[in-house]
Write a protein that holds these residues in place. Structure first.
Motif, PDB file in Angstrom:
ATOM      1  N   VAL A  24     -85.367 -34.499 -30.162  1.00  0.00           N
ATOM      2  CA  VAL A  24     -84.078 -33.814 -30.114  1.00  0.00           C
ATOM      3  C   VAL A  24     -82.959 -34.734 -29.614  1.00  0.00           C
ATOM      4  O   VAL A  24     -81.801 -34.595 -30.034  1.00  0.00           O
ATOM      5  CB  VAL A  24     -84.169 -32.534 -29.234  1.00  0.00           C
ATOM      6  N   PHE A  25     -83.297 -35.709 -28.770  1.00  0.00           N
ATOM      7  CA  PHE A  25     -82.262 -36.544 -28.154  1.00  0.00           C
ATOM      8  C   PHE A  25     -81.625 -37.532 -29.138  1.00  0.00           C
ATOM      9  O   PHE A  25     -80.392 -37.607 -29.217  1.00  0.00           O
ATOM     10  CB  PHE A  25     -82.825 -37.241 -26.916  1.00  0.00           C
ATOM     11  N   PRO A  26     -82.394 -38.298 -29.924  1.00  0.00           N
ATOM     12  CA  PRO A  26     -81.729 -39.127 -30.943  1.00  0.00           C
ATOM     13  C   PRO A  26     -81.077 -38.285 -32.034  1.00  0.00           C
ATOM     14  O   PRO A  26     -80.084 -38.702 -32.638  1.00  0.00           O
ATOM     15  CB  PRO A  26     -82.864 -39.989 -31.510  1.00  0.00           C
ATOM     16  N   PHE A  27     -81.613 -37.084 -32.280  1.00  0.00           N
ATOM     17  CA  PHE A  27     -81.001 -36.195 -33.272  1.00  0.00           C
ATOM     18  C   PHE A  27     -79.603 -35.780 -32.812  1.00  0.00           C
ATOM     19  O   PHE A  27     -78.646 -35.804 -33.596  1.00  0.00           O
ATOM     20  CB  PHE A  27     -81.874 -34.954 -33.479  1.00  0.00           C
ATOM     21  N   ILE A  28     -79.468 -35.417 -31.535  1.00  0.00           N
ATOM     22  CA  ILE A  28     -78.154 -35.053 -30.977  1.00  0.00           C
ATOM     23  C   ILE A  28     -77.213 -36.255 -31.034  1.00  0.00           C
ATOM     24  O   ILE A  28     -76.051 -36.146 -31.441  1.00  0.00           O
ATOM     25  CB  ILE A  28     -78.299 -34.550 -29.526  1.00  0.00           C
ATOM     26  N   TYR A  29     -77.729 -37.425 -30.615  1.00  0.00           N
ATOM     27  CA  TYR A  29     -76.917 -38.650 -30.613  1.00  0.00           C
ATOM     28  C   TYR A  29     -76.420 -38.962 -32.030  1.00  0.00           C
ATOM     29  O   TYR A  29     -75.223 -39.221 -32.243  1.00  0.00           O
ATOM     30  CB  TYR A  29     -77.746 -39.810 -30.068  1.00  0.00           C
ATOM     31  N   GLY A  30     -77.317 -38.941 -32.992  1.00  0.00           N
ATOM     32  CA  GLY A  30     -76.959 -39.272 -34.371  1.00  0.00           C
ATOM     33  C   GLY A  30     -75.987 -38.268 -34.969  1.00  0.00           C
ATOM     34  O   GLY A  30     -75.059 -38.651 -35.700  1.00  0.00           O
ATOM     35  N   THR A  31     -76.201 -36.989 -34.667  1.00  0.00           N
ATOM     36  CA  THR A  31     -75.305 -35.952 -35.182  1.00  0.00           C
ATOM     37  C   THR A  31     -73.877 -36.163 -34.685  1.00  0.00           C
ATOM     38  O   THR A  31     -72.915 -36.098 -35.459  1.00  0.00           O
ATOM     39  CB  THR A  31     -75.807 -34.554 -34.755  1.00  0.00           C
ATOM     40  N   ILE A  32     -73.740 -36.439 -33.390  1.00  0.00           N
ATOM     41  CA  ILE A  32     -72.407 -36.675 -32.822  1.00  0.00           C
ATOM     42  C   ILE A  32     -71.797 -37.954 -33.387  1.00  0.00           C
ATOM     43  O   ILE A  32     -70.614 -37.992 -33.746  1.00  0.00           O
ATOM     44  CB  ILE A  32     -72.484 -36.752 -31.282  1.00  0.00           C
ATOM     45  N   LEU A  33     -72.622 -39.011 -33.481  1.00  0.00           N
ATOM     46  CA  LEU A  33     -72.122 -40.308 -33.949  1.00  0.00           C
ATOM     47  C   LEU A  33     -71.573 -40.226 -35.374  1.00  0.00           C
ATOM     48  O   LEU A  33     -70.486 -40.742 -35.659  1.00  0.00           O
ATOM     49  CB  LEU A  33     -73.244 -41.350 -33.876  1.00  0.00           C
ATOM     50  N   PHE A  34     -72.306 -39.567 -36.277  1.00  0.00           N
ATOM     51  CA  PHE A  34     -71.901 -39.551 -37.685  1.00  0.00           C
ATOM     52  C   PHE A  34     -70.895 -38.436 -37.989  1.00  0.00           C
ATOM     53  O   PHE A  34     -70.183 -38.511 -38.992  1.00  0.00           O
ATOM     54  CB  PHE A  34     -73.124 -39.430 -38.587  1.00  0.00           C
TER      55      PHE A  34
END
Length: 322
Positions: A24-34
């Motif tokens: 869930v943590f890289p998913f949140i990071y990637g969602t915000i980043l892109f």
């Protein structure tokens, strides 16, 4: 439901979502980043503040716990003189051979994270053949991502036209590898643990800046480490707690010493890391402090999590499973 059964369910879910497969943590990071690329600096700083630097800080309450004091006194070379020498090396390297030092730091990051990924797989292994298979897969793919990172960001041979083909090849091999693993060992939770260890550096293949390549997937590594150290620290406290001392609870917060240390360390080091973007050379040089803290973390962890040492099995390993 029986209280003991409830605790077992909570521990099982805690291990699954924070240690085995914290996707869930890289998913949140990637969602915000892109989705909000204009806020990438805020995203990076928030990750440093909330996960990255606290994870480095968690080494200190783990290391300087009373249960380790005799071990530290009996092994002064590795636990006292070694860190002092390392601090001197970091300052000299940062100021006199900065480019080489930072490349060494990048390689050390990859190696350290890889070692932890394999170590976590060992915690949940079911047989020796499985752990050997996991070891080979983790090391091969993490080395592959290291090479991709070098040729994308340090020696930019890989460009936008050929990275797509490389990514399709890597994703295909990953899918085949995971399918074969599941067919062979039939353990979904161990497969998830293996996937976590393998894809931590996968963002190197598709993000456009090296900082995101390091931070995005490694949010899983940070989470794993914070979860493990919190768990161990809490169990150590319970083990030594007397009836009298158990009455004191700082604002109702359990294990408040551990939490306080990682929060204070995280704020302080995140601010120093942010100083690297300053135009002032003096402020930029303050980056050496959090980098030194990170390298000390790499060094100390090489000893603290070495379970071939009896002391570590007695004061650390047993609390992971309890």
């Amino acid at each position: 439901m029986d209280t003991q059964i409830q605790k077992q369910i909570i521990n099982k879910n805690f291990d699954l979502f924070f240690i085995k497969f914290p996707i869930v943590f890289p998913f949140i990071y990637g969602t915000i980043l892109f989705t909000f690329p204009q806020y990438e600096n805020i995203l990076i700083f928030s990750t440093l503040l909330l996960l990255a630097e606290p994870h480095f800080g968690a080494t200190w309450p783990l290391f300087l716990n009373k249960s380790n004091l005799d071990e530290i006194k009996n092994n002064k070379i590795q636990y006292i003189y070694g860190p002092i020498a390392l601090v001197i090396f970091c300052f000299l390297g940062f100021f006199y051979i900065n480019y080489i030092f930072l490349f060494f730091f990048f390689a050390l990051n990859i190696f350290h994270v890889t070692r932890q990924s394999f170590g976590i797989c060992k915690l949940y292994k079911t047989n020796e053949n499985e752990i050997k298979y996991q070891e080979n897969i983790i090391y091969v793919f993490n080395f592959l991502f290291f090479v991709v990172g070098i040729f994308r960001f340090y020696v930019p041979i890989i460009n936008e036209s050929n990275i797509f083909i490389i990514n399709m090849g890597i994703l295909s091999i990953l899918a085949i590898t995971f399918i074969i693993y599941f067919i062979k060992f039939k353990s979904i939770e161990n497969l998830l643990t293996l996937i976590t260890g393998v894809i931590i550096f996968l963002p190197i293949c598709f993000v456009d800046k090296p900082i995101h390549a390091i931070v995005m997937g490694v949010t899983m590594h940070y989470t794993q480490y914070l979860a493990l150290t919190y768990k161990i620290s809490s169990k150590r406290n319970l083990e030594k707690m007397t009836t009298e001392s158990s009455k004191f609870n700082f604002f109702g917060i359990k294990n408040y010493k551990f939490i306080s240390i990682v929060i204070i360390y995280g704020i302080f080091m995140a601010l120093l890391s942010a100083s690297s973007s300053s135009s002032n050379e003096l402020f930029k040089s303050l980056l050496v402090i959090p980098i030194t803290g990170q390298i000390l973390h790499f060094y100390l962890d090489a000893y603290l999590w070495k379970f071939s040492i009896k002391h570590n099995r007695e004061v650390t390993l047993k609390h992971i499973y309890s």
